[in-house]
Write a protein that holds these residues in place. Structure first.
Motif, PDB file in Angstrom:
ATOM      1  N   UNK A  23      44.343  29.765  41.855  1.00 48.64           N
ATOM      2  CA  UNK A  23      43.003  28.847  41.248  1.00 48.64           C
ATOM      3  C   UNK A  23      41.854  29.582  42.499  1.00 48.64           C
ATOM      4  N   UNK A  24      42.586  29.579  43.737  1.00 46.04           N
ATOM      5  CA  UNK A  24      41.446  29.881  44.926  1.00 46.04           C
ATOM      6  C   UNK A  24      41.061  31.431  44.714  1.00 46.04           C
ATOM      7  N   UNK A  25      42.080  32.081  44.258  1.00 50.59           N
ATOM      8  CA  UNK A  25      41.529  33.613  44.070  1.00 50.59           C
ATOM      9  C   UNK A  25      40.532  33.545  42.597  1.00 50.59           C
ATOM     10  N   UNK A  26      40.592  32.816  41.645  1.00 51.23           N
ATOM     11  CA  UNK A  26      39.830  32.570  40.631  1.00 51.23           C
ATOM     12  C   UNK A  26      38.427  32.305  41.410  1.00 51.23           C
ATOM     13  N   UNK A  27      38.334  31.300  41.838  1.00 52.17           N
ATOM     14  CA  UNK A  27      37.147  30.604  42.599  1.00 52.17           C
ATOM     15  C   UNK A  27      36.370  31.542  43.327  1.00 52.17           C
ATOM     16  N   UNK A  28      37.163  32.287  44.238  1.00 47.11           N
ATOM     17  CA  UNK A  28      36.813  33.534  44.967  1.00 47.11           C
ATOM     18  C   UNK A  28      35.709  34.411  43.988  1.00 47.11           C
ATOM     19  N   UNK A  29      36.783  34.873  43.299  1.00 46.27           N
ATOM     20  CA  UNK A  29      36.563  35.865  42.244  1.00 46.27           C
ATOM     21  C   UNK A  29      35.100  35.679  41.437  1.00 46.27           C
ATOM     22  N   UNK A  30      34.920  34.449  40.998  1.00 44.47           N
ATOM     23  CA  UNK A  30      33.901  33.893  40.415  1.00 44.47           C
ATOM     24  C   UNK A  30      32.596  33.741  41.082  1.00 44.47           C
ATOM     25  N   UNK A  31      32.903  33.298  42.404  1.00 39.38           N
ATOM     26  CA  UNK A  31      31.798  33.264  43.418  1.00 39.38           C
ATOM     27  C   UNK A  31      31.297  34.672  43.826  1.00 39.38           C
ATOM     28  N   UNK A  32      32.111  35.585  44.175  1.00 41.60           N
ATOM     29  CA  UNK A  32      31.739  36.906  44.771  1.00 41.60           C
ATOM     30  C   UNK A  32      31.267  37.716  43.765  1.00 41.60           C
ATOM     31  N   UNK A  33      32.081  38.250  42.766  1.00 39.11           N
ATOM     32  CA  UNK A  33      32.062  39.123  41.584  1.00 39.11           C
ATOM     33  C   UNK A  33      31.479  38.509  40.492  1.00 39.11           C
ATOM     34  N   UNK A  34      31.165  37.423  39.991  1.00 35.99           N
ATOM     35  CA  UNK A  34      30.872  36.808  38.972  1.00 35.99           C
ATOM     36  C   UNK A  34      31.623  36.935  37.842  1.00 35.99           C
ATOM     37  N   UNK A  35      32.738  37.178  37.826  1.00 40.11           N
ATOM     38  CA  UNK A  35      33.950  37.454  36.787  1.00 40.11           C
ATOM     39  C   UNK A  35      35.268  36.956  37.523  1.00 40.11           C
ATOM     40  N   UNK A  36      35.967  36.309  36.534  1.00 40.06           N
ATOM     41  CA  UNK A  36      37.572  35.927  36.922  1.00 40.06           C
ATOM     42  C   UNK A  36      38.367  36.988  37.336  1.00 40.06           C
ATOM     43  N   UNK A  37      38.766  36.906  38.317  1.00 42.58           N
ATOM     44  CA  UNK A  37      40.002  37.975  38.916  1.00 42.58           C
ATOM     45  C   UNK A  37      41.068  37.175  39.253  1.00 42.58           C
ATOM     46  N   UNK A  38      42.389  37.796  39.299  1.00 40.46           N
ATOM     47  CA  UNK A  38      43.592  37.180  39.691  1.00 40.46           C
ATOM     48  C   UNK A  38      44.799  37.905  39.491  1.00 40.46           C
ATOM     49  N   UNK A  39      45.984  37.384  40.027  1.00 43.82           N
ATOM     50  CA  UNK A  39      47.043  38.228  39.726  1.00 43.82           C
ATOM     51  C   UNK A  39      47.808  37.731  38.449  1.00 43.82           C
ATOM     52  N   UNK A  40      48.253  38.540  37.577  1.00 43.56           N
ATOM     53  CA  UNK A  40      49.106  37.974  36.666  1.00 43.56           C
ATOM     54  C   UNK A  40      50.555  37.505  37.230  1.00 43.56           C
ATOM     55  N   UNK A  41      50.664  36.062  36.530  1.00 43.54           N
ATOM     56  CA  UNK A  41      52.145  35.576  36.870  1.00 43.54           C
ATOM     57  C   UNK A  41      52.362  35.139  38.394  1.00 43.54           C
ATOM     58  N   UNK A  42      51.297  35.245  39.133  1.00 45.33           N
ATOM     59  CA  UNK A  42      51.448  34.915  40.553  1.00 45.33           C
ATOM     60  C   UNK A  42      52.035  33.456  40.611  1.00 45.33           C
ATOM     61  N   UNK A  43      52.111  32.382  39.863  1.00 43.07           N
ATOM     62  CA  UNK A  43      52.902  31.163  40.494  1.00 43.07           C
ATOM     63  C   UNK A  43      54.698  31.796  40.184  1.00 43.07           C
ATOM     64  N   UNK A  44      54.878  32.439  39.204  1.00 48.47           N
ATOM     65  CA  UNK A  44      56.304  32.883  39.126  1.00 48.47           C
ATOM     66  C   UNK A  44      56.941  33.877  40.181  1.00 48.47           C
ATOM     67  N   UNK A  45      55.816  34.605  40.470  1.00 47.09           N
ATOM     68  CA  UNK A  45      56.467  35.618  41.812  1.00 47.09           C
ATOM     69  C   UNK A  45      56.391  34.583  43.012  1.00 47.09           C
ATOM     70  N   UNK A  46      55.745  33.708  43.359  1.00 44.64           N
ATOM     71  CA  UNK A  46      55.793  32.924  44.654  1.00 44.64           C
ATOM     72  C   UNK A  46      56.821  31.956  44.454  1.00 44.64           C
TER      73      UNK A  46
END
Length: 62
Positions: A23-46
């Motif tokens: 969620x934090x990565x998505x919010x930062x991506x929307x704020x800075x790059x104006x598009x959603x960014x993220x890591x696929x399956x991050x909750x499973x990896x962590x």
């Protein structure tokens, strides 16, 4: 039994941590790059990483 509980705590806590990080990565991506960014399956990896790390830390502190 203690190791099993530590693994379960690591899985649950890691999954929650992964959702929060995603969620934090998505919010930062929307704020800075104006598009959603993220890591696929991050909750499973962590969750898997924490399921390994938590019992190790528990054994060292024992």
């Amino acid at each position: 039994m203690r190791v099993f509980i530590a693994i379960l705590v690591g899985l649950i806590g890691g999954f929650i941590l992964g959702i929060a990080l995603s969620s934090i990565i998505g919010i930062i991506g929307m704020t800075i790059f104006h598009q959603p960014i993220g890591i696929k399956f991050l909750p499973y990896y962590t969750a898997l990483i924490c399921a390994v790390i938590v019992p190790i830390i528990d054994q060292k502190n024992k």
